[in-house]
Design an enzyme around this catalytic site. Structure first.
Site, short mmCIF file in Angstrom:
data_model
loop_
_atom_site.label_atom_id
_atom_site.label_comp_id
_atom_site.label_asym_id
_atom_site.label_seq_id
_atom_site.Cartn_x
_atom_site.Cartn_y
_atom_site.Cartn_z
N LYS A 13 0.83 -1.22 0.00
CA LYS A 13 0.00 0.00 0.00
C LYS A 13 0.86 1.26 0.00
O LYS A 13 0.63 2.19 -0.76
CB LYS A 13 -0.93 0.03 1.23
CG LYS A 13 -1.83 -1.19 1.37
CD LYS A 13 -2.80 -1.05 2.53
CE LYS A 13 -2.17 -1.04 3.92
NZ LYS A 13 -1.53 -2.30 4.33
N ARG A 87 -9.44 0.80 9.25
CA ARG A 87 -9.07 -0.58 9.58
C ARG A 87 -10.19 -1.29 10.34
O ARG A 87 -10.05 -2.47 10.66
CB ARG A 87 -7.82 -0.58 10.44
CG ARG A 87 -6.52 -0.89 9.69
CD ARG A 87 -5.41 -0.72 10.68
NE ARG A 87 -4.21 -1.43 10.43
CZ ARG A 87 -3.11 -0.88 9.90
NH1 ARG A 87 -3.12 0.35 9.47
NH2 ARG A 87 -2.01 -1.60 9.79
N ARG A 126 11.94 -6.03 4.71
CA ARG A 126 11.76 -4.64 4.28
C ARG A 126 12.52 -3.62 5.13
O ARG A 126 12.69 -3.80 6.33
CB ARG A 126 10.26 -4.36 4.19
CG ARG A 126 9.68 -3.34 5.04
CD ARG A 126 8.22 -3.13 4.69
NE ARG A 126 7.40 -3.14 5.88
CZ ARG A 126 6.11 -2.89 5.90
NH1 ARG A 126 5.47 -2.68 4.77
NH2 ARG A 126 5.45 -2.90 7.03
N ARG A 160 11.34 -1.28 10.60
CA ARG A 160 10.30 -0.99 11.59
C ARG A 160 10.37 -1.96 12.75
O ARG A 160 10.59 -3.16 12.57
CB ARG A 160 8.93 -1.11 10.92
CG ARG A 160 8.57 0.12 10.16
CD ARG A 160 7.29 -0.02 9.40
NE ARG A 160 6.20 -0.64 10.16
CZ ARG A 160 4.96 -0.69 9.71
NH1 ARG A 160 4.66 -0.18 8.53
NH2 ARG A 160 4.02 -1.26 10.42
N ARG A 171 -0.50 -8.73 13.77
CA ARG A 171 -1.02 -7.75 12.81
C ARG A 171 -1.91 -8.43 11.78
O ARG A 171 -2.93 -7.89 11.36
CB ARG A 171 0.14 -7.00 12.14
CG ARG A 171 0.76 -5.95 13.06
CD ARG A 171 2.20 -5.65 12.71
NE ARG A 171 2.35 -4.93 11.47
CZ ARG A 171 3.49 -4.89 10.77
NH1 ARG A 171 4.56 -5.51 11.20
NH2 ARG A 171 3.55 -4.19 9.67
P1 AMP Z 1 0.91 0.36 9.43
O1 AMP Z 1 2.11 1.23 9.21
O2 AMP Z 1 -0.29 0.79 8.63
O3 AMP Z 1 1.21 -1.11 9.24
O4 AMP Z 1 0.48 0.55 10.96
C1 AMP Z 1 1.37 0.22 12.02
C2 AMP Z 1 0.60 0.08 13.32
O5 AMP Z 1 -0.05 1.31 13.65
C3 AMP Z 1 -0.54 -0.95 13.30
O6 AMP Z 1 -0.08 -2.26 13.56
C4 AMP Z 1 -1.45 -0.42 14.41
O7 AMP Z 1 -0.91 -0.70 15.69
C5 AMP Z 1 -1.35 1.08 14.20
N1 AMP Z 1 -2.35 1.58 13.22
C6 AMP Z 1 -2.11 2.16 12.02
N2 AMP Z 1 -3.25 2.53 11.41
C7 AMP Z 1 -4.25 2.18 12.25
C8 AMP Z 1 -5.67 2.27 12.18
N3 AMP Z 1 -6.30 2.80 11.11
N4 AMP Z 1 -6.39 1.79 13.24
C9 AMP Z 1 -5.80 1.27 14.31
N5 AMP Z 1 -4.44 1.13 14.44
C10 AMP Z 1 -3.68 1.58 13.42
#
Ligand code: AMP
Length: 213
Positions: A13, A87, A126, A160, A171
């Site tokens: 994404k 989400r 990554r 990360r 996740r």
């Molecule tokens: P991402 O970079 O999108 O993979 O997000 C990393 C982490 O941030 C996720 O595993 C969640 O802990 C938190 N997170 C990001 N976006 C959301 C969202 N829309 N709702 C809830 N938690 C989020």
């Protein structure tokens, strides 16, 4: 044009959102990036979310909806790309409401389909450029041999904290339990398009361009 990129962690994404920003002057709204920034700069909210994120769980709807609400008030340029948001169904309903308040529409929801084995392989390999966020992969797009980012020349690369197998499992679980119902939700609304996220970056990009044409 406002669009959602929907898919599990590692589906690509962020990579595709960057292409769309460059080529269509769109704005990437990644709640994950916003939360990591809050965590790194040590804000109150950052402290609250740090442990939740490290475990691979979702932070509360209230927090992420608040982040998006603020961004929607700003410059809209060529439109918003929602990356990693919504989400949950509650977030999806909130987004519809926020867009309506701003007089905006949701023009497409693009589901990026990738199988779980590919996700694990992608995520554990990554890294990103610390300066510009360019995404690298040890196997398919390694950091250049001269140690400089091909996009900005930066020399610091980050992995990360939650890109490890343990938190990835959580996740993925969160994705299947709470986020994947959004596929049916947007399908029922007639807004869903799906692309094969497993192909080459350029092929995925072309498929997304077709959806947006
Ligand atoms: P991402 O970079 O999108 O993979 O997000 C990393 C982490 O941030 C996720 O595993 C969640 O802990 C938190 N997170 C990001 N976006 C959301 C969202 N829309 N709702 C809830 N938690 C989020």
């Amino acid at each position: 044009m406002n669009i959602i990129l929907l898919g599990p962690p590692g589906a690509g994404k962020g990579t595709q959102a960057r292409f769309l920003c460059d080529e269509r002057n769109m704005i990437q709204l990644s709640t994950g990036d916003m939360l990591r920034e809050a965590k790194d700069s040590g804000t109150e909210m950052g402290k609250i979310v740090a442990d939740v994120m490290a475990r691979g769980e979702l932070v509360t709807d209230e927090i992420v909806i608040g982040l998006i609400r603020e961004k929607l008030k700003g410059d809209k340029k060529g439109g918003f790309i929602f990356d990693g948001f919504p989400r949950t169904l509650a977030q999806a309903d909130a987004l519809a409401e926020l867009l309506e308040q701003e007089g905006e529409t949701l023009d497409a929801v693009i589901e990026m389909q990738v199988d779980d084995n590919a996700l694990v392989a992608r995520i554990t390999a990554r890294s990103t450029c610390g300066s510009c966020g360019e995404v690298y992969n040890d196997n398919t797009k390694p950091i250049p041999a001269d140690g400089k980012c091909s996009n900005c020349g930066g020399t610091e690369f980050k992995r990360r904290a939650d890109d490890n197998e343990e938190s990835l499992k959580q996740r993925l679980m969160e994705y299947y339990k709470k986020t994947s119902p959004l596929i049916g939700y947007y399908y029922a609304k007639g807004q869903l398009s799906s692309v094969d996220g497993l192909g080459e970056m350029s092929a995925v990009k072309a498929d997304i361009a077709k959806v947006l044409a």
